[in-house]
Enzyme design. Structure first.
Site, PDB file in Angstrom:
ATOM      1  N   GLU A 284      12.524  26.167  33.838  1.00  0.00           N
ATOM      2  CA  GLU A 284      13.307  24.955  34.145  1.00  0.00           C
ATOM      3  C   GLU A 284      14.099  25.139  35.442  1.00  0.00           C
ATOM      4  O   GLU A 284      14.197  24.228  36.260  1.00  0.00           O
ATOM      5  CB  GLU A 284      14.261  24.624  32.992  1.00  0.00           C
ATOM      6  CG  GLU A 284      13.553  24.205  31.726  1.00  0.00           C
ATOM      7  CD  GLU A 284      12.508  23.125  31.934  1.00  0.00           C
ATOM      8  OE1 GLU A 284      12.836  22.069  32.497  1.00  0.00           O
ATOM      9  OE2 GLU A 284      11.344  23.345  31.543  1.00  0.00           O
ATOM     10  N   TRP A 287      11.806  24.451  38.082  1.00  0.00           N
ATOM     11  CA  TRP A 287      11.556  23.019  38.328  1.00  0.00           C
ATOM     12  C   TRP A 287      12.592  22.493  39.322  1.00  0.00           C
ATOM     13  O   TRP A 287      12.285  21.708  40.213  1.00  0.00           O
ATOM     14  CB  TRP A 287      11.651  22.200  37.026  1.00  0.00           C
ATOM     15  CG  TRP A 287      10.346  22.043  36.313  1.00  0.00           C
ATOM     16  CD1 TRP A 287       9.981  22.673  35.168  1.00  0.00           C
ATOM     17  CD2 TRP A 287       9.230  21.204  36.703  1.00  0.00           C
ATOM     18  NE1 TRP A 287       8.714  22.275  34.821  1.00  0.00           N
ATOM     19  CE2 TRP A 287       8.227  21.377  35.736  1.00  0.00           C
ATOM     20  CE3 TRP A 287       8.992  20.338  37.759  1.00  0.00           C
ATOM     21  CZ2 TRP A 287       7.007  20.710  35.786  1.00  0.00           C
ATOM     22  CZ3 TRP A 287       7.771  19.670  37.821  1.00  0.00           C
ATOM     23  CH2 TRP A 287       6.796  19.859  36.853  1.00  0.00           C
ATOM     24  N   TRP A 316       5.487  -4.216  40.642  1.00  0.00           N
ATOM     25  CA  TRP A 316       6.470  -4.036  39.560  1.00  0.00           C
ATOM     26  C   TRP A 316       6.972  -5.387  39.116  1.00  0.00           C
ATOM     27  O   TRP A 316       6.950  -6.361  39.887  1.00  0.00           O
ATOM     28  CB  TRP A 316       7.645  -3.180  40.068  1.00  0.00           C
ATOM     29  CG  TRP A 316       7.243  -1.814  40.537  1.00  0.00           C
ATOM     30  CD1 TRP A 316       7.100  -1.419  41.837  1.00  0.00           C
ATOM     31  CD2 TRP A 316       6.927  -0.672  39.736  1.00  0.00           C
ATOM     32  NE1 TRP A 316       6.719  -0.096  41.894  1.00  0.00           N
ATOM     33  CE2 TRP A 316       6.607   0.391  40.616  1.00  0.00           C
ATOM     34  CE3 TRP A 316       6.887  -0.436  38.365  1.00  0.00           C
ATOM     35  CZ2 TRP A 316       6.245   1.660  40.169  1.00  0.00           C
ATOM     36  CZ3 TRP A 316       6.540   0.835  37.926  1.00  0.00           C
ATOM     37  CH2 TRP A 316       6.221   1.872  38.814  1.00  0.00           C
ATOM     38  N   ASN A 351      17.492  15.978  28.519  1.00  0.00           N
ATOM     39  CA  ASN A 351      16.286  15.865  29.351  1.00  0.00           C
ATOM     40  C   ASN A 351      15.145  15.112  28.664  1.00  0.00           C
ATOM     41  O   ASN A 351      14.502  14.261  29.264  1.00  0.00           O
ATOM     42  CB  ASN A 351      15.807  17.254  29.768  1.00  0.00           C
ATOM     43  CG  ASN A 351      14.558  17.183  30.625  1.00  0.00           C
ATOM     44  OD1 ASN A 351      14.583  16.563  31.683  1.00  0.00           O
ATOM     45  ND2 ASN A 351      13.467  17.764  30.167  1.00  0.00           N
ATOM     46  N   TRP A 369      10.668   2.211  39.460  1.00  0.00           N
ATOM     47  CA  TRP A 369      11.398   3.454  39.183  1.00  0.00           C
ATOM     48  C   TRP A 369      12.651   3.588  40.033  1.00  0.00           C
ATOM     49  O   TRP A 369      13.626   4.227  39.644  1.00  0.00           O
ATOM     50  CB  TRP A 369      10.486   4.676  39.394  1.00  0.00           C
ATOM     51  CG  TRP A 369       9.845   4.775  40.751  1.00  0.00           C
ATOM     52  CD1 TRP A 369       8.669   4.209  41.132  1.00  0.00           C
ATOM     53  CD2 TRP A 369      10.343   5.465  41.905  1.00  0.00           C
ATOM     54  NE1 TRP A 369       8.393   4.503  42.450  1.00  0.00           N
ATOM     55  CE2 TRP A 369       9.403   5.281  42.951  1.00  0.00           C
ATOM     56  CE3 TRP A 369      11.478   6.223  42.160  1.00  0.00           C
ATOM     57  CZ2 TRP A 369       9.576   5.817  44.228  1.00  0.00           C
ATOM     58  CZ3 TRP A 369      11.653   6.763  43.436  1.00  0.00           C
ATOM     59  CH2 TRP A 369      10.706   6.560  44.451  1.00  0.00           C
ATOM     60  N   TRP A 392      12.269  10.917  38.025  1.00  0.00           N
ATOM     61  CA  TRP A 392      11.841   9.508  37.990  1.00  0.00           C
ATOM     62  C   TRP A 392      10.399   9.348  38.439  1.00  0.00           C
ATOM     63  O   TRP A 392       9.621   8.619  37.826  1.00  0.00           O
ATOM     64  CB  TRP A 392      12.791   8.625  38.829  1.00  0.00           C
ATOM     65  CG  TRP A 392      13.932   8.209  37.970  1.00  0.00           C
ATOM     66  CD1 TRP A 392      15.152   8.801  37.889  1.00  0.00           C
ATOM     67  CD2 TRP A 392      13.916   7.178  36.978  1.00  0.00           C
ATOM     68  NE1 TRP A 392      15.912   8.194  36.916  1.00  0.00           N
ATOM     69  CE2 TRP A 392      15.188   7.193  36.352  1.00  0.00           C
ATOM     70  CE3 TRP A 392      12.982   6.239  36.556  1.00  0.00           C
ATOM     71  CZ2 TRP A 392      15.521   6.304  35.323  1.00  0.00           C
ATOM     72  CZ3 TRP A 392      13.316   5.350  35.532  1.00  0.00           C
ATOM     73  CH2 TRP A 392      14.564   5.391  34.931  1.00  0.00           C
TER      74      TRP A 392
HETATM   75  C1  FAD Z   1      14.387  10.742  34.871  1.00  0.00           C
HETATM   76  C2  FAD Z   1      15.069  12.079  35.075  1.00  0.00           C
HETATM   77  C3  FAD Z   1      16.169  12.170  35.911  1.00  0.00           C
HETATM   78  C4  FAD Z   1      16.802  13.413  36.120  1.00  0.00           C
HETATM   79  N1  FAD Z   1      17.882  13.470  36.968  1.00  0.00           N
HETATM   80  C5  FAD Z   1      18.471  14.671  37.207  1.00  0.00           C
HETATM   81  C6  FAD Z   1      19.568  14.764  38.109  1.00  0.00           C
HETATM   82  O1  FAD Z   1      20.009  13.793  38.724  1.00  0.00           O
HETATM   83  N2  FAD Z   1      20.131  15.994  38.280  1.00  0.00           N
HETATM   84  C7  FAD Z   1      19.674  17.118  37.621  1.00  0.00           C
HETATM   85  O2  FAD Z   1      20.229  18.203  37.818  1.00  0.00           O
HETATM   86  N3  FAD Z   1      18.631  17.045  36.803  1.00  0.00           N
HETATM   87  C8  FAD Z   1      18.013  15.871  36.562  1.00  0.00           C
HETATM   88  N4  FAD Z   1      16.956  15.803  35.703  1.00  0.00           N
HETATM   89  C9  FAD Z   1      16.436  17.056  35.119  1.00  0.00           C
HETATM   90  C10 FAD Z   1      17.006  17.451  33.758  1.00  0.00           C
HETATM   91  O3  FAD Z   1      17.015  16.369  32.884  1.00  0.00           O
HETATM   92  C11 FAD Z   1      18.425  18.019  33.850  1.00  0.00           C
HETATM   93  O4  FAD Z   1      18.496  18.991  34.863  1.00  0.00           O
HETATM   94  C12 FAD Z   1      18.815  18.680  32.521  1.00  0.00           C
HETATM   95  O5  FAD Z   1      18.784  17.735  31.495  1.00  0.00           O
HETATM   96  C13 FAD Z   1      20.180  19.298  32.632  1.00  0.00           C
HETATM   97  O6  FAD Z   1      20.569  19.833  31.409  1.00  0.00           O
HETATM   98  P1  FAD Z   1      20.840  21.380  31.232  1.00  0.00           P
HETATM   99  O7  FAD Z   1      21.728  21.858  32.316  1.00  0.00           O
HETATM  100  O8  FAD Z   1      21.273  21.582  29.833  1.00  0.00           O
HETATM  101  O9  FAD Z   1      19.389  21.984  31.455  1.00  0.00           O
HETATM  102  P2  FAD Z   1      18.665  23.304  30.929  1.00  0.00           P
HETATM  103  O10 FAD Z   1      17.581  22.867  30.029  1.00  0.00           O
HETATM  104  O11 FAD Z   1      19.594  24.310  30.435  1.00  0.00           O
HETATM  105  O12 FAD Z   1      17.964  23.832  32.269  1.00  0.00           O
HETATM  106  C14 FAD Z   1      18.653  24.693  33.195  1.00  0.00           C
HETATM  107  C15 FAD Z   1      18.698  24.075  34.556  1.00  0.00           C
HETATM  108  O13 FAD Z   1      17.376  23.902  35.075  1.00  0.00           O
HETATM  109  C16 FAD Z   1      17.329  22.737  35.891  1.00  0.00           C
HETATM  110  N5  FAD Z   1      16.383  21.789  35.291  1.00  0.00           N
HETATM  111  C17 FAD Z   1      16.046  21.669  34.000  1.00  0.00           C
HETATM  112  N6  FAD Z   1      15.088  20.727  33.835  1.00  0.00           N
HETATM  113  C18 FAD Z   1      14.836  20.245  35.074  1.00  0.00           C
HETATM  114  C19 FAD Z   1      13.943  19.260  35.572  1.00  0.00           C
HETATM  115  N7  FAD Z   1      13.115  18.571  34.778  1.00  0.00           N
HETATM  116  N8  FAD Z   1      13.955  19.003  36.894  1.00  0.00           N
HETATM  117  C20 FAD Z   1      14.769  19.678  37.724  1.00  0.00           C
HETATM  118  N9  FAD Z   1      15.623  20.635  37.314  1.00  0.00           N
HETATM  119  C21 FAD Z   1      15.655  20.912  36.007  1.00  0.00           C
HETATM  120  C22 FAD Z   1      18.727  22.135  35.878  1.00  0.00           C
HETATM  121  O14 FAD Z   1      19.410  22.603  37.014  1.00  0.00           O
HETATM  122  C23 FAD Z   1      19.317  22.695  34.600  1.00  0.00           C
HETATM  123  O15 FAD Z   1      20.721  22.768  34.603  1.00  0.00           O
HETATM  124  C24 FAD Z   1      16.308  14.571  35.470  1.00  0.00           C
HETATM  125  C25 FAD Z   1      15.196  14.467  34.632  1.00  0.00           C
HETATM  126  C26 FAD Z   1      14.594  13.235  34.417  1.00  0.00           C
HETATM  127  C27 FAD Z   1      13.409  13.145  33.508  1.00  0.00           C
END
Ligand code: FAD
Length: 474
Positions: A284, A287, A316, A351, A369, A392
């Protein structure tokens, strides 16, 4: 000895901060500056809770810097286009020739920094930019043909190989410096006054406390208690199975390097993945890295353009009333409404639910989107261009390595799978609290008496077919 200036942006920490560390290593006295730009925040749709979080952390950073005898100037310049001139004036006023900052890569950030670099160099001054926000310098994770990766899995593999050979190291702590006082005529903004313009609820203040130690506590708590089960729990929104550090990472209260060092600390910093949970969590973090690198290599994504050019032709729906219901958590699809209400109340959404809500908007409602992306930015405490855009465009099937357009999440099935007892739904949609687990995911499909809850605004089956047809025609 000339004074050095450290310019803080999305890196509000004193530990493991590349620019701060480099600036303080020359033995010169240091002053710090941060520039607040309310007009720019509006243009970038930054959420009130995110700005409030940033300002609160800035107050703690100011205090921490003072303990190191580094005064922090808090300036206000409404728009970034005026920052280059401000930096010139400030450096002249303070007789500074060297400015240190961590590089930022989105289009407007780069424009701001290029303009500052240019104007400073015209006056025999230097802006030193450092790589800090990501684990690997931009442009260094490349395919064998020296091309940027467009697909995540090989990108991740390349990162794993890199980590095996060299784990990114954190910078040592900085030393306290000689006392230095600011000239009296420097214009400053009062952070407490500024905070009154960005009020948030008590709930948000409690959920998102600030300070570097707080960020590390969150991380360590997660690594101690949750990471081993992460692969099994991370998709269940009713469980606190994820780290919740995204907001902290995004304003740089903690660094990605520190996350990795903490993850591998039990193995003395060696790249050892002995649990599936460790590997899944690292994935993650990668990602995040992937979308950052995509933003640099394909700047069109930060200009509201889809990664896949052909999806530009997608027609759209213009459906403001449906969009409004989606934003307010009134779509009649419980899991979607729960997510949208969680977002509004807490500044955060799980997420899995982000994906469900984004797919529902872009596929079932067939709404652009970019509208959803903007709404998320306007409400997320962790709003960040690269990750938000990546998420997105993944959900809308317009992005790099996105969900195939025909694989559309059914929000009811997702809800049954990831919130089986409906605990998450009951928390955010209390109107449904009396329903049984088998009814709660789709109350409209059951014979239930009066419910103060809307009927679905769209038929899930036919809207799915409509979305597939729209994409197929491209
Ligand atoms: C539509 C959509 C919009 C999103 N917008 C954002 C946003 O504006 N900012 C943001 O930081 N994340 C975004 N995310 C990614 C993800 O949802 C969040 O990073 C995550 O929910 C944060 O929770 P956590 O810190 O507990 O993550 P954990 O599951 O603990 O993951 C650790 C870290 O990994 C990174 N991470 C995890 N999943 C993703 C992912 N899919 N994409 C990129 N980085 C990721 C984050 O920095 C996160 O803090 C988005 C995902 C979706 C589907």
């Amino acid at each position: 000895m000339p004074t050095h200036l450290i310019w803080f942006r999305q890196d509000l920490r004193i530990q493991d901060n590349s620019a701060l560390w480099h600036a303080t290593q020359q033995g010169n006295p240091c002053i710090a500056v941060v520039i607040l730009s309310p007009e720019q925040w509006k243009l970038h749709h930054d959420a009130t809770c995110k700005i409030n979080f940033y300002l609160r952390q800035l107050k703690t950073l100011q205090q921490q810097l003072l303990e190191k005898n580094i005064p922090l100037i808090v300036a206000q310049i409404e728009q970034w286009k005026d920052i280059a001139n401000y930096m010139l004036t400030l450096t002249e006023q303070l007789s500074i020739t060297d400015v240190y900052a961590n590089a930022e890569y989105a289009v407007y950030e780069k424009k701001r920094d290029d303009a500052t670099l240019k104007i400073l160099s015209q006056h025999a001054k230097t802006l030193h930019l450092f790589q800090d926000h990501t684990l690997f310098p931009k442009g260094t994770i490349r395919t064998q043909n020296n091309q940027p990766y467009k697909v995540f899995t090989p990108f991740k593999k390349a990162c794993f190989e890199r980590l095996q050979h060299s784990m990114p190291q954190c910078y040592p702590d900085i030393e306290q410096q000689e006392n230095i006082t600011l000239p009296k005529d420097i214009q400053q903004v009062c952070l407490d006054d500024m905070l009154t313009h960005y009020p948030v609820s008590e709930q948000i203040l409690q959920l998102w406390p600030v300070g570097e130690p707080v960020a590390h506590e969150k991380l360590n708590d997660f690594l101690q208690h949750n990471v081993k089960q992460y692969q099994d729990t991370r998709d269940f929104p009713a469980i606190q199975g994820t780290s919740r550090i995204s907001a902290y990472l995004n304003i740089g209260m903690i660094s990605a390097r520190q996350c990795l060092q903490a993850l591998f600390q039990p193995y003395h910093g060696e790249f050892v993945l002995s649990h599936k949970g460790d590997e899944t969590w690292l994935t993650e973090i990668l990602w995040r890295e992937f979308y950052q690198h995509i933003m640099v290599d394909f700047p069109k994504v930060s200009k509201a353009k889809p990664f896949k050019d052909e999806t530009n032709r997608l027609v759209w729906r213009d459906a403001p009333s449906d969009f409004e219901k989606w934003t307010q958590g009134q779509t009649g699809i419980p899991i979607v409404d729960a997510g949208m209400r969680e977002l509004k109340q807490t500044g955060w959404m799980h997420n899995r639910v982000r994906m469900i809500c984004a797919m529902f908007l872009t596929k079932n409602l067939l709404i652009d989107w970019r509208e959803g992306e903007r709404w998320f930015m306007q409400h997320l405490i962790d709003g960040e261009l690269a990750a938000n855009n990546g998420g997105w465009q993944w959900s809308a099937s317009t992005g790099t390595d996105a969900a195939p357009y025909f694989r559309i999440f059914n929000p009811v099935t997702q809800s049954e799978r990831f919130d089986p007892e409906g605990k998450y739904i009951k928390q955010w949609v209390p109107e449904l609290a009396s329903l049984q687990a088998k009814q709660i995911h789709a109350p409209f499909a059951h014979k239930i008496g009066y419910l103060d809850y809307p009927k679905p605004i769209v038929d899930l089956k036919s809207s799915r077919v409509r979305a597939i047809e729209a994409f197929k025609n491209l």
